[in-house]
Design a protein around this motif. Structure first.
Motif, PDB file in Angstrom:
ATOM      1  N   ASP A 113       0.833  -1.133   0.073  1.00 36.69           N
ATOM      2  CA  ASP A 113       0.036   0.149  -0.132  1.00 36.69           C
ATOM      3  C   ASP A 113       0.848   1.280  -0.042  1.00 36.69           C
ATOM      4  O   ASP A 113       2.434   1.148  -0.002  1.00 36.69           O
ATOM      5  N   CYS A 114       0.122   2.480  -0.346  1.00 36.70           N
ATOM      6  CA  CYS A 114       0.913   3.705  -0.369  1.00 36.70           C
ATOM      7  C   CYS A 114       1.623   3.854   0.926  1.00 36.70           C
ATOM      8  O   CYS A 114       3.015   4.433   0.781  1.00 36.70           O
ATOM      9  N   ASP A 115       1.259   3.635   2.075  1.00 37.26           N
ATOM     10  CA  ASP A 115       2.092   4.128   3.285  1.00 37.26           C
ATOM     11  C   ASP A 115       3.251   3.365   3.338  1.00 37.26           C
ATOM     12  O   ASP A 115       4.377   3.762   3.722  1.00 37.26           O
ATOM     13  N   ARG A 116       3.095   2.261   3.059  1.00 33.57           N
ATOM     14  CA  ARG A 116       4.285   1.306   3.138  1.00 33.57           C
ATOM     15  C   ARG A 116       5.208   1.471   2.002  1.00 33.57           C
ATOM     16  O   ARG A 116       6.468   1.678   2.455  1.00 33.57           O
ATOM     17  N   ALA A 117       4.920   1.907   0.773  1.00 30.40           N
ATOM     18  CA  ALA A 117       5.808   2.251  -0.279  1.00 30.40           C
ATOM     19  C   ALA A 117       6.383   3.540   0.152  1.00 30.40           C
ATOM     20  O   ALA A 117       7.646   3.542  -0.070  1.00 30.40           O
ATOM     21  N   LEU A 118       5.773   4.695   0.486  1.00 26.97           N
ATOM     22  CA  LEU A 118       6.391   5.828   0.899  1.00 26.97           C
ATOM     23  C   LEU A 118       7.254   5.551   2.197  1.00 26.97           C
ATOM     24  O   LEU A 118       8.548   6.343   1.947  1.00 26.97           O
ATOM     25  N   GLU A 119       7.179   4.956   2.857  1.00 28.67           N
ATOM     26  CA  GLU A 119       8.010   4.375   3.966  1.00 28.67           C
ATOM     27  C   GLU A 119       9.282   3.930   3.651  1.00 28.67           C
ATOM     28  O   GLU A 119      10.552   4.047   4.110  1.00 28.67           O
ATOM     29  N   ALA A 120       9.151   3.183   2.466  1.00 30.98           N
ATOM     30  CA  ALA A 120      10.198   2.233   2.126  1.00 30.98           C
ATOM     31  C   ALA A 120      10.954   3.177   0.919  1.00 30.98           C
ATOM     32  O   ALA A 120      12.199   2.907   0.256  1.00 30.98           O
ATOM     33  N   LEU A 121      10.433   4.366   0.617  1.00 27.09           N
ATOM     34  CA  LEU A 121      10.942   4.976  -0.525  1.00 27.09           C
ATOM     35  C   LEU A 121      12.504   5.554  -0.400  1.00 27.09           C
ATOM     36  O   LEU A 121      13.452   5.491  -1.171  1.00 27.09           O
ATOM     37  N   ASP A 122      12.837   5.974   0.849  1.00 26.92           N
ATOM     38  CA  ASP A 122      14.314   6.435   1.450  1.00 26.92           C
ATOM     39  C   ASP A 122      15.178   5.166   1.006  1.00 26.92           C
ATOM     40  O   ASP A 122      16.147   5.254   0.292  1.00 26.92           O
ATOM     41  N   ASP A 123      14.989   3.927   1.504  1.00 24.59           N
ATOM     42  CA  ASP A 123      15.890   2.831   1.297  1.00 24.59           C
ATOM     43  C   ASP A 123      15.784   2.549  -0.316  1.00 24.59           C
ATOM     44  O   ASP A 123      17.063   1.990  -0.603  1.00 24.59           O
ATOM     45  N   TYR A 124      14.481   2.540  -0.924  1.00 19.78           N
ATOM     46  CA  TYR A 124      14.672   2.448  -2.224  1.00 19.78           C
ATOM     47  C   TYR A 124      15.751   3.566  -2.996  1.00 19.78           C
ATOM     48  O   TYR A 124      16.436   2.677  -3.887  1.00 19.78           O
ATOM     49  N   VAL A 125      15.557   4.605  -2.728  1.00 18.81           N
ATOM     50  CA  VAL A 125      16.521   5.238  -3.677  1.00 18.81           C
ATOM     51  C   VAL A 125      18.093   5.249  -3.082  1.00 18.81           C
ATOM     52  O   VAL A 125      18.844   5.818  -3.989  1.00 18.81           O
ATOM     53  N   GLY A 161      19.229   2.703  -2.361  1.00 16.17           N
ATOM     54  CA  GLY A 161      19.664   1.175  -2.711  1.00 16.17           C
ATOM     55  C   GLY A 161      19.856   0.327  -1.545  1.00 16.17           C
ATOM     56  O   GLY A 161      21.052  -0.580  -1.535  1.00 16.17           O
ATOM     57  N   THR A 162      19.291   0.472  -0.349  1.00 19.35           N
ATOM     58  CA  THR A 162      19.727  -0.430   0.611  1.00 19.35           C
ATOM     59  C   THR A 162      18.505  -1.385   0.691  1.00 19.35           C
ATOM     60  O   THR A 162      18.250  -1.815   1.954  1.00 19.35           O
ATOM     61  N   LEU A 163      17.431  -1.434   0.151  1.00 19.32           N
ATOM     62  CA  LEU A 163      16.376  -2.606   0.136  1.00 19.32           C
ATOM     63  C   LEU A 163      16.892  -3.883  -0.340  1.00 19.32           C
ATOM     64  O   LEU A 163      17.662  -3.868  -1.328  1.00 19.32           O
ATOM     65  N   GLY A 164      16.140  -4.840   0.285  1.00 20.15           N
ATOM     66  CA  GLY A 164      16.378  -6.155  -0.138  1.00 20.15           C
ATOM     67  C   GLY A 164      15.693  -6.249  -1.519  1.00 20.15           C
ATOM     68  O   GLY A 164      14.940  -5.577  -2.093  1.00 20.15           O
ATOM     69  N   GLU A 165      16.106  -7.270  -1.983  1.00 18.95           N
ATOM     70  CA  GLU A 165      15.417  -7.714  -3.611  1.00 18.95           C
ATOM     71  C   GLU A 165      13.845  -7.551  -3.703  1.00 18.95           C
ATOM     72  O   GLU A 165      13.256  -6.990  -4.531  1.00 18.95           O
ATOM     73  N   ALA A 166      13.617  -8.342  -2.721  1.00 23.70           N
ATOM     74  CA  ALA A 166      11.811  -8.766  -2.774  1.00 23.70           C
ATOM     75  C   ALA A 166      11.292  -7.433  -2.468  1.00 23.70           C
ATOM     76  O   ALA A 166      10.408  -6.956  -3.325  1.00 23.70           O
ATOM     77  N   ALA A 167      11.828  -6.643  -1.395  1.00 26.15           N
ATOM     78  CA  ALA A 167      11.093  -5.211  -1.067  1.00 26.15           C
ATOM     79  C   ALA A 167      11.172  -4.253  -2.249  1.00 26.15           C
ATOM     80  O   ALA A 167      10.122  -3.550  -2.678  1.00 26.15           O
ATOM     81  N   PHE A 168      12.345  -4.396  -2.989  1.00 27.16           N
ATOM     82  CA  PHE A 168      12.694  -3.487  -4.049  1.00 27.16           C
ATOM     83  C   PHE A 168      11.765  -3.681  -5.037  1.00 27.16           C
ATOM     84  O   PHE A 168      11.211  -2.781  -5.839  1.00 27.16           O
ATOM     85  N   GLN A 169      11.510  -5.053  -5.412  1.00 28.78           N
ATOM     86  CA  GLN A 169      10.572  -5.470  -6.328  1.00 28.78           C
ATOM     87  C   GLN A 169       9.174  -4.785  -6.119  1.00 28.78           C
ATOM     88  O   GLN A 169       8.444  -4.281  -6.934  1.00 28.78           O
ATOM     89  N   GLU A 170       8.717  -4.995  -5.085  1.00 32.87           N
ATOM     90  CA  GLU A 170       7.603  -4.409  -4.640  1.00 32.87           C
ATOM     91  C   GLU A 170       7.207  -3.208  -4.706  1.00 32.87           C
ATOM     92  O   GLU A 170       6.154  -2.650  -4.938  1.00 32.87           O
ATOM     93  N   VAL A 171       8.196  -2.315  -4.205  1.00 34.43           N
ATOM     94  CA  VAL A 171       8.241  -0.815  -4.418  1.00 34.43           C
ATOM     95  C   VAL A 171       8.213  -0.432  -5.866  1.00 34.43           C
ATOM     96  O   VAL A 171       7.454   0.334  -6.390  1.00 34.43           O
ATOM     97  N   GLU A 172       9.111  -0.959  -6.888  1.00 38.84           N
ATOM     98  CA  GLU A 172       8.991  -0.976  -8.215  1.00 38.84           C
ATOM     99  C   GLU A 172       7.768  -1.160  -8.756  1.00 38.84           C
ATOM    100  O   GLU A 172       7.038  -0.358  -9.708  1.00 38.84           O
ATOM    101  N   LEU A 173       6.908  -2.209  -8.353  1.00 41.87           N
ATOM    102  CA  LEU A 173       5.614  -2.483  -8.878  1.00 41.87           C
ATOM    103  C   LEU A 173       4.639  -1.603  -8.383  1.00 41.87           C
ATOM    104  O   LEU A 173       3.777  -1.104  -9.113  1.00 41.87           O
TER     105      LEU A 173
END
Lengths: 186, 215
Positions: free
Chosen positions: B8-20, B22-34
């Protein structure tokens, strides 16, 4: 840390080593030259960490006074600027800690005129906006943003330098980035 | 927001820092991309964050301060360095004071004729600037008078005191010689001028204490 610090060319390194050696012997003229070579970098860092141009001037002076006191400890195995940088960060951060009793200065937003100089080219407005927006951040969030996103330190390093948990550093960065996006979108 | 992704958006925004970062795990990275691919709001946030980071990277690493900060630094690195004349005048004044105090502290009416262990001033101060030589001469007069007073009462002093006095004077005279040597190569140095004055004062003070023992 992952910050890339422009390394002086070999000849310049030799000159710098000479200046450091003389400064270590108490040569003020040599130390002044080291100051002139490094003050811009130190002042920019102090401005961003302090969020207050005037205070940054005092801080930058403190940094060089401390550098003079500690220069005997510099072994010369890195560029002088690389040795000076953490010293500047620590000086500015210890100031930030003691600033808690002087919060009036923390939110200063209109005294970063040092950045407002003509002739910077097309990207100038955006940079000015960001420097001014930095001044509006709460000090903890500002420090983490500057150290992480401008200076390139990792959260673990920031946690060590600021004495907070890594999780707190991450939370502060999240907050700073959100506040800055909002400020810059206005 | 879209409902086609599991994040959901809340989790995606929460993960956005790690996403940019480059500190997200592969699975979470794919989830954010999606999620970003299917959510215009979060995609806009992502663009703004990238833009912010690009601006941060463009900040000039060096900014000249609006004024020269060096004078304020220099004055904190060493005491202010005034004209040499001011120091030497101060030294001469201190020497004159020592002489005056010596005259007052002398109890006997005898005229000093020079103490046996007084430093040969002319030789010791050779090569110093004239103002310093003059100050040295004043101090020499002060110490000579005190030495004469001590000599006149030497018999009343315990041998241990005499030995301690001679030991002290030897140390102080050695220190004076060292300071004079340094001053010959750097006559305007305020630290050395002060050191010379304070060493002379110490000598005067030691002598004065001994005189007091005998009066």
């Amino acid at each position: 840390m992952s910050t890339t610090i422009a390394s002086p060319v070999p000849d310049d390194r030799a000159v710098e080593r000479g200046l450091v050696a003389r400064a270590q012997q108490g040569d003020l003229v040599a130390f002044e030259e080291l100051y002139r070579r490094n003050v811009g970098r130190v002042f920019a860092l102090c401005c961003r960490l302090a969020g207050d141009g005037l205070r940054a001037e005092e801080l930058a002076q403190d940094v060089f006074v401390r550098a003079w006191q500690k220069i005997g400890q510099f072994r010369g195995d890195s560029a002088f600027s690389s040795w000076l940088h953490p010293l500047a960060v620590n000086t500015a951060l210890s100031e930030r800690r003691s600033l808690k009793r002087r919060t009036a200065r923390v939110f200063a937003t209109d005294d970063l005129e040092a950045f407002d100089r003509p002739g910077r080219g097309p990207g100038r407005e955006a940079r000015l906006d960001l420097d001014k927006a930095l001044g509006t951040l709460p000090p903890g969030a500002r420090a983490v943003f500057v150290l992480h996103d401008v200076e390139g330190y990792k959260h673990e390093e920031i946690a060590r330098m600021t004495g907070v948990a890594t999780g707190t550093s991450k939370a502060q960065l999240h907050r700073a980035r959100r506040l800055l996006r909002e400020a810059l979108a206005r | 927001m879209t409902t086609t992704t599991t994040m959901d958006c809340d989790r995606a925004l929460e993960a956005l820092d790690d996403y940019v970062d480059g500190t997200l795990g592969e699975a979470a990275f794919q989830e954010v991309e999606l999620h970003l691919a299917g959510c215009a709001d979060c995609a806009a946030e992502h663009r703004m964050l990238r833009e912010l980071l690009a601006r941060a990277a463009e900040l000039p690493p060096s900014v000249a301060p609006p004024r020269d900060l060096w004078p304020g630094i220099a004055e904190r690195l060493a005491p202010r360095r005034p004209a040499a004349s001011r120091w030497t005048m101060g030294l001469a004044a201190a020497a004159a004071l020592a002489v005056a105090v010596t005259m007052v502290s002398r109890s006997g009416p005898e005229t000093p004729t020079g103490a046996p262990s007084a430093t040969p001033v002319a030789a010791a101060t050779e090569g110093l600037p004239p103002a310093l030589e003059q100050a040295e001469a004043e101090y020499a007069r002060a110490t000579a008078q005190l030495m004469a007073a001590i000599e006149a009462r030497r018999g009343a002093l315990p041998p241990r005191t005499v030995a301690a006095l001679e030991e002290n004077l030897k140390t102080i005279d050695a220190a004076l010689a060292e300071v004079r040597t340094a001053l010959r190569s750097d006559p305007a140095n305020p630290h050395l001028n002060l050191l010379l004055a304070s060493t002379h004062q110490r000598k005067v003070e030691v002598l004065r204490q001994v005189v007091r023992l005998t009066t």
